[in-house]
Design an enzyme around this catalytic site. Structure first.
Site, PDB file in Angstrom:
ATOM      1  N   VAL A  78      46.158 -10.104  52.386  1.00 26.26           N
ATOM      2  CA  VAL A  78      47.158  -9.010  51.904  1.00 26.26           C
ATOM      3  C   VAL A  78      47.465  -9.465  50.380  1.00 26.26           C
ATOM      4  O   VAL A  78      47.717 -10.898  50.217  1.00 26.26           O
ATOM      5  CB  VAL A  78      48.310  -8.827  52.660  1.00 26.26           C
ATOM      6  CG1 VAL A  78      49.244  -7.758  51.866  1.00 26.26           C
ATOM      7  CG2 VAL A  78      48.129  -8.567  53.972  1.00 26.26           C
ATOM      8  N   CYS A  79      47.363  -8.739  49.366  1.00 29.56           N
ATOM      9  CA  CYS A  79      47.982  -8.998  47.864  1.00 29.56           C
ATOM     10  C   CYS A  79      46.968 -10.159  47.427  1.00 29.56           C
ATOM     11  O   CYS A  79      45.517 -10.292  47.872  1.00 29.56           O
ATOM     12  CB  CYS A  79      49.369  -9.362  48.076  1.00 29.56           C
ATOM     13  SG  CYS A  79      50.143  -9.500  46.461  1.00 29.56           S
ATOM     14  N   THR A  80      47.781 -11.149  46.939  1.00 25.06           N
ATOM     15  CA  THR A  80      47.009 -12.388  46.429  1.00 25.06           C
ATOM     16  C   THR A  80      46.544 -13.425  47.547  1.00 25.06           C
ATOM     17  O   THR A  80      45.828 -14.291  47.098  1.00 25.06           O
ATOM     18  CB  THR A  80      47.734 -13.105  45.279  1.00 25.06           C
ATOM     19  OG1 THR A  80      48.966 -13.469  46.049  1.00 25.06           O
ATOM     20  CG2 THR A  80      47.918 -12.550  44.109  1.00 25.06           C
ATOM     21  N   THR A  88      42.975  -7.184  45.609  1.00 22.46           N
ATOM     22  CA  THR A  88      43.995  -8.023  45.388  1.00 22.46           C
ATOM     23  C   THR A  88      45.031  -7.465  44.620  1.00 22.46           C
ATOM     24  O   THR A  88      44.818  -6.196  44.006  1.00 22.46           O
ATOM     25  CB  THR A  88      43.614  -9.380  44.919  1.00 22.46           C
ATOM     26  OG1 THR A  88      44.655 -10.436  44.761  1.00 22.46           O
ATOM     27  CG2 THR A  88      43.290  -9.131  43.232  1.00 22.46           C
TER      28      THR A  88
END
Length: 213
Positions: free
Chosen positions: A99-101, A119
């Site tokens: 998830v995300c970075t 990302t």
């Protein structure tokens, strides 16, 4: 169904809590939080510590590995032992996700070379430095690797994963139970939609250190 989420200090809370809320409702699912050490782990904003009962080194395998993003990513990508563990666990997972970075951790572990991945928009250049092709899509599946963009897209990813691991009706039932029916008051949740003023303000906000804790 064994799901493991590693946490380091500075993790983004919704990266963790959103997918956890979805995945823990799957029949037969067990979600475990692990860390470099046992004990409380601070979130990125400082007021939501999570107790981690086990270290990642105690985990030999799992069905799903989920890597969250946040300020924690800097420490995660610098931890050679942790990256080696990610590679070892990935070899036997049914799905390896981020998830995300958190996708930068997968990239640093060498798991995204030649793959299309997503990302948080701020991490796009870093993601491509690991040999991945960045796309702004909210959720991207490449075989057993699933990456999701910033924060809230982790819920989308978790619902996608729930459908793959159970069935679409079960995933939709979980969606209904948590009443995930997003209708945001503003339409500025991506760079393509945000005005110049919003983009300027977000850069100001992220420079301000959290005041919580």
């Amino acid at each position: 169904m064994d799901i493991v989420i590693p946490l380091y200090d500075g993790y983004e809370p919704l990266d963790v809590i959103g997918p956890y809320e979805v995945l823990a409702y799957m029949p037969g699912a067990s979600v475990r939080f692990v860390g470099a050490e046992k004990g409380p782990v601070k979130d990125a904003l400082g007021s939501l510590p999570t107790y981690v009962p086990a270290t990642y080194s105690e985990v030999e395998r799992c069905d799903v590995l989920l890597i969250p993003g946040g300020r924690s990513v800097e420490a995660m990508v610098a931890d050679a032992d942790f990256l080696a563990w990610v590679r070892r666990i990935h070899a036997r997972t049914r799905f390896t996700t981020s998830v995300c970075t958190g996708s930068l951790v997968l990239g640093a572990a060498g798991l995204l070379k030649g793959l299309t991945a997503t990302t948080h928009w701020s991490g796009a250049e870093a993601l491509e430095s690991y040999g991945a092709a960045y796309t702004p899509q909210r959720t991207v599946r490449q075989g057993k690797v699933i990456t999701s963009a910033g924060v809230s897209s982790g819920i989308d990813m978790a619902l996608t994963l729930a459908a793959l691991l159970t069935d679409e009706v079960t995933a939709q039932a979980i969606q209904l139970w948590i009443e995930y029916d997003p209708q945001p008051p503003f339409d500025s949740g991506s760079l393509a939609k945000a005005s110049d003023a919003v983009q300027k303000r977000v850069l100001e906000l992220v420079k301000e250190p959290p005041r919580n804790g």
